[in-house]
Design a protein around this motif. Structure first.
Motif, short mmCIF file in Angstrom:
data_model
loop_
_atom_site.label_atom_id
_atom_site.label_comp_id
_atom_site.label_asym_id
_atom_site.label_seq_id
_atom_site.Cartn_x
_atom_site.Cartn_y
_atom_site.Cartn_z
N GLY A 153 0.19 -4.47 41.44
CA GLY A 153 -1.12 -5.07 41.66
C GLY A 153 -1.97 -5.01 40.40
O GLY A 153 -2.05 -3.97 39.75
N ALA A 175 -0.09 -9.44 44.50
CA ALA A 175 0.41 -8.10 44.79
C ALA A 175 -0.74 -7.13 45.06
O ALA A 175 -0.60 -6.19 45.85
CB ALA A 175 1.27 -7.59 43.63
N ASN A 227 5.42 -7.07 41.43
CA ASN A 227 5.13 -6.21 42.57
C ASN A 227 4.02 -5.23 42.25
O ASN A 227 3.62 -4.45 43.10
CB ASN A 227 6.38 -5.45 42.99
N ASN A 241 -1.61 -7.61 48.59
CA ASN A 241 -0.57 -7.09 49.46
C ASN A 241 -0.61 -5.57 49.55
O ASN A 241 -0.47 -4.99 50.64
CB ASN A 241 0.81 -7.54 48.96
#
Length: 803
Positions: free
Chosen positions: A266, A282, A264, A285
């Motif tokens: 990045g 990630a 999760n 996202n």
């Protein structure tokens, strides 16, 4: 195949051809030199003859020509031709006008035709000898000498030379071929060995050793083959190792990519020229970049522009996001808030090669919104009572200490109102703990309007509350206490169809008149509260030192001395209660419960509820916990067959940084396996001092002890703190167990706590198991262990595991 290609195909052929060529050239040169020598000898002979010929010709012919004695001239010419043995071919005597006096032999036609000798191609040497007599020319003699003897000698020499060539050439070729073959054979063998080695066959036989150049070359070739064989083995092993490492690297790369893709957090790696080389999903996202956007090779500044619309303050963030000085140091941690409320942290690390040269930079981004909310929630829970939302004891003590320090600096007065609910125990016993909780929540909410903005209302115990306020006169404190009593008395309650009202007894202590330390001020307010109860309850009382002499107050104040005496006289006892496997009923471990023999009456046993609160208020709890630990560890040492033992530690004790070292020293001194000791901490204390609790738990785990969180679920509505407190067991608070079979909500709570514990890999213990039905339901809900009167009543005797 051409002759040249045929020669180039073999060293032996080239060497043989070269030797033949040299031999032929040598023999040819020898023949040529011999012929030249014959020609030179013939010329010299001819020249000698020519030098003597005029003298004897003149002697023989001059007089006869002058006398014109034709017969003598003819006879003389004929004799020269006939007696020359083929050497004189012709003789012709002429006068000055060309008239022929005499001739003999085969006079050439050109001479008769008065032409030049150049037309004659025969092997005859032509000579003209002028005839003089007394200095006067009288005629001339033409004489032709045959050169056949020289030609024959030359032919014989040529034939002899050819014979020599025909004999010497084969012998030379044979000799040269034999020697050359022996020489070339070793070179050919070496060449074949080289071809075999180049094909990978190293077990070849090399030419015999020698001291010539071929031998030296073979020796060097042997060393080379040995070196190549060694290098090939090394290269093969290195290649095998490289393939293995490459395979491992691919596996690790695959795992790393999978890990980075599943994270999760990045991740973005940029090259030294600030271009994107790698990023994980990630990262896209977090910044809201579409998944189908390929960022590889893109300048990192362009990536920032793709995500700028997500930042709440792009003008501020652009100075920090993906921006860092070109150094070999890690960047500072930077936080930015996105326009959707999320909080993102950024940090970067330089990526260097083995020589310290920069390969680029690794950027890490994390959405810490949930963690920040959890931290804020934990901070709130650490300082507030989960049931009422008021400040808890820990928060109250800290704020009281700060308020007193401020009041001392600014010469202010403080009033501490300490109160509890009269007959609260009766409500709990009659209507259950849920009814008691409802009373506490209602009282806290009704008192909120009474408290002024700068005041602090706290729940410091079960039904005990404290209110701290700044005052100018004691009358303000009295008026506030009256309002508290009136507000509580007016609150209506109804349980099971029965109307109930509760009242409060309020004790007032003023700073600095009644105490200059937090302990003294709290103690005086507590005494004043009991003084108010002595007045009939539902009233208030300001601390009165004169009334401290009453027997009830003296009895209460003597508890500290009684605890000290018990510690000094070794009156602390341990009773034990078994903890059993909920499914099999097998004894798992025991819990040590502290008891004190009353120093005033040794037959009387004091229970923890009588002395622990006083010990916590007076600070004696530290010595009490140390003594319980010492007794428990000594029992483990004296009884190696007894099951593990759980010992309770108060919140004030694990806050002591020296406690972990003290436990380590006790275990070492008694030589006890640390895995046999279980440390129990209360949930409220652990969460109130979460950092200290975490530090203490980690030190216990390093030592080898297990840790149990006691009263689990009693004080907190969120279990997020369990991420930060790594305990081994969770003991479910008894309030959820007492009415378990009749209370469906308690069943839901217990099941939820069991699920949380199992998800975190922790075992659960249920206390206060009073009957078989409760035990059966706990087993159904998945609780691991159980403890209570139904299984075993506490006593001074140790329990043993069944064989």
């Amino acid at each position: 195949m051409s002759l040249w290609q045929w020669l180039q195909a073999s060293l032996q052929r080239k060497l043989s051809a070269s030797l033949v060529l040299v031999l032929v050239l040598s023999l040819g040169l020898a023949v040529f030199v011999g012929l030249r020598q014959v020609d030179r000898f013939a010329e010299e002979q001819l020249r000698a003859q020519q030098s003597d010929l005029p003298l004897w010709i003149n002697a023989a012919f001059s007089t006869r020509v002058f006398e014109q004695d034709y017969g003598a001239l003819a006879d003389l010419a004929l004799r020269m031709v006939s007696t020359g043995k083929g050497a004189v071919v012709y003789v012709q005597v002429e006068d000055l006008s060309g008239r022929i006096y005499a001739s003999a032999g085969a006079v050439p036609d050109w001479l008769q035709a008065d032409q030049g000798p150049e037309a004659d191609v025969s092997s005859i040497h032509h000579a003209r000898v002028p005839l003089t007599l007394g200095g006067m020319d009288v005629g001339q003699v033409f004489i032709g000498s045959s050169l056949e003897a020289e030609e024959a000698a030359r032919s014989r020499l040529l034939m002899d030379s050819l014979l020599v060539v025909l004999v010497v050439l084969p012998l030379g070729l044979l000799l040269l071929g034999t020697v050359g073959h022996r020489m070339v054979r070793r070179v050919a063998h070496l060449a074949a060995s080289a071809r075999a080695v180049s094909a990978g066959h190293y077990d070849v036989s090399l030419p015999a050793r020698g001291h010539d150049e071929v031998g030296q070359l073979a020796e060097a070739f042997r060393a080379m083959v040995s070196s190549v064989r060694t290098r090939e083995v090394e290269l093969t092993e290195a290649h095998r190792q490289a393939e293995r490492l490459t395979g491992l690297a691919r596996q690790e790369q695959g795992r790393l990519r999978s890990l980075l893709s599943a994270m999760n957090i990045g991740v973005l790696f940029e090259t030294h020229d600030h271009r994107v080389e790698y990023y994980n999903p990630a990262f896209q996202n977090i910044w809201g970049i579409p998944r189908d956007t390929n960022l590889t090779g893109m300048p990192t500044q362009d990536v920032l522009e793709l995500a700028a619309h997500f930042e709440s303050r792009p003008d501020h963030s652009s100075r920090h996001i993906l921006q860092v000085l070109d150094t070999h140091e890690s960047s500072e941690r930077f936080e930015t808030e996105l326009n959707d409320g999320r909080l993102i942290t950024q940090i970067s690390y330089p990526v260097l090669d083995n020589d310290g040269n920069s390969l680029g930079r690794l950027w890490i981004y994390e959405d810490v919104t949930h963690e920040r909310q959890t931290a804020e929630q934990l901070l709130y829970l650490a300082e507030h009572d989960a049931l009422t939302g008021l400040c808890n004891r820990h928060c109250f003590e800290q704020r009281l200490e700060k308020a007193m320090a401020s009041a001392q600096r600014h010469h202010h007065r403080l009033a501490l109102l300490y109160f509890d609910l009269d007959e609260f125990k009766a409500i709990n016993d009659s209507f259950g703990h849920r009814a008691g909780d409802a009373v506490l929540v209602r009282v806290a909410s009704e008192l909120a309007p009474v408290v002024r903005g700068g005041d602090m209302l706290a729940r410091v115990g079960g039904d005990e509350f404290a209110l701290l306020t700044q005052i100018d006169s004691i009358e303000e404190a009295r008026s506030l206490a009256a309002r508290l009593c009136g507000t509580v008395a007016k609150i209506p309650f109804r349980f099971r169809g029965t109307g109930v009202r509760s009242t409060a007894s309020v004790g007032i202590a003023v700073y600095p008149e009644h105490g200059e330390t937090t302990e003294d001020l709290v103690a005086r307010a507590d005494i004043a509260m009991y003084q108010a109860k002595g007045l009939g309850k539902n009233t208030w009382s300001v601390y009165d030192p004169e009334r401290d002499r009453s027997e009830a107050v003296a009895e209460r104040l003597s508890w500290g001395d009684r605890i000290r005496m018990a510690l000094e006289q070794d009156l602390l006892l341990l009773h034990y209660q078994g903890v059993y496997d909920a499914a099999s009923g097998e004894l798992v471990h025991m819990e040590a419960l502290a008891r004190i023999r009353d120093p005033r009456d040794l037959e009387r046993i004091l229970m923890p509820g009588q002395f622990v609160p006083i010990a916590e208020k007076t600070g004696l709890i530290l010595a009490l916990d140390r003594r319980v630990l010492e007794l428990g560890i000594a029992q483990l040492a004296d009884n190696p067959d007894m099951p593990p033992l759980a010992v309770n530690i108060s919140g004030r004790s694990f806050d002591d940084p020296a406690l972990a070292d003290a436990i380590r020293e006790l275990i070492a001194r008694h030589r006890v396996d640390p895995s046999r000791l279980i440390i129990e901490l209360t949930e409220t204390a652990a969460v109130s001092e979460i950092q200290e609790a975490q530090r203490f738990i980690e030190s216990m785990h390093r030592l080898g002890c297990k840790v149990c969180l006691d009263d689990f679920g009693a004080g907190f509505s969120s279990f997020a703190y369990l991420k930060y407190i790594d305990v081994d067991m969770l003991k479910i608070d008894g309030m959820f167990v007492r009415d378990l079979t009749r209370d469906r909500e308690n069943q839901v709570f217990v099941r939820a706590m069991v699920d949380v514990a199992k998800g975190l890999g922790k075992r659960t213990v249920a206390e206060f198991v009073e009957d078989a039905a409760t035990l059966e339901m706990l087993n159904t809900l998945g609780v691991d262990m159980a403890q209570g009167y139904h299984l075993h009543r506490p006593g001074p005797h140790l329990l043993q595991k069944s064989a």
